[in-house]
Design an enzyme around this catalytic site. Sequence first.
Site, PDB file in Angstrom:
ATOM      1  N   THR A 258       0.823  -1.218   0.000  1.00  0.00           N
ATOM      2  CA  THR A 258       0.000   0.000   0.000  1.00  0.00           C
ATOM      3  C   THR A 258       0.854   1.263   0.000  1.00  0.00           C
ATOM      4  OG1 THR A 258      -0.114   0.072   2.428  1.00  0.00           O
ATOM      5  CG2 THR A 258      -1.837  -1.172   1.272  1.00  0.00           C
ATOM      6  N   ASP A 259       2.166   1.122   0.111  1.00  0.00           N
ATOM      7  CA  ASP A 259       3.066   2.269   0.168  1.00  0.00           C
ATOM      8  C   ASP A 259       3.190   2.917  -1.210  1.00  0.00           C
ATOM      9  OD1 ASP A 259       5.511   3.414   2.029  1.00  0.00           O
ATOM     10  OD2 ASP A 259       6.028   3.402  -0.101  1.00  0.00           O
ATOM     11  N   LEU A 260       2.968   4.224  -1.288  1.00  0.00           N
ATOM     12  CA  LEU A 260       2.987   4.921  -2.572  1.00  0.00           C
ATOM     13  C   LEU A 260       4.364   4.848  -3.224  1.00  0.00           C
ATOM     14  CD1 LEU A 260       1.549   6.667  -4.669  1.00  0.00           C
ATOM     15  CD2 LEU A 260       2.143   8.683  -3.290  1.00  0.00           C
TER      16      LEU A 260
END
Length: 212
Positions: free
Chosen positions: A160-162
């Site tokens: 989920t880390d951009l």
Amino acid sequence: MSRLRYNRAGAEEHLRRQCPKLGAFVEIQGRFRLRVARDPDVFCALSRAIVYQQLSGKAAGTIHQRFCGLFDDGCPEPSAAAGLDMERLRAAGLSRNKALSVQDLARRSLDGSLAGFRRLGRMSDEAVITNLCQVRGIGPWTAQMFLMFNLGRPDVMPATDLGVQKGVQAVYGLRSLPPPDRVLRVTRHLAPYRSAASWYFWRAADTDLMTR
């Protein structure tokens, strides 16, 4: 630099062997240099993570310094934090939600529901995430960062880390930013060293690969 729970050179070699595209970026970027925090104090690590959420590094650093200043020796610890009221936490710059999170973190640290560093070190990755996420304001991403940067675990992929998403897009030449499920799917073959892969994806997110 504290030791990881895995061999750096072995992780690099695995990524090169498993994925030519990522391997090419490993050659560009150079050695794998993820740093593991030396301080094994869970309360310090998680209270810092709470303070830093959704803030720029400079602003978060200022607030964290003020937060640390609430403690006699400048080192946050749960028994003292449990005695801090909302007014003092807000005066240090914490939002109401973050102040409530710090109070909950202190309570759970004191009653033993939040595991200590040694106990966490004996848990599986999934069990660590479950234990940490019981704290208000601590979600899976924060728990994954703890796994990587405090416990030195080898196979964490924060999908989920951009930054990771941007790195995956850059390395694999994807037309659009991949959602978490696609990140997990296209990086599955990088196990059991997906922590190292994540570190390289963060680097790739800050590198203009189109000019190479």
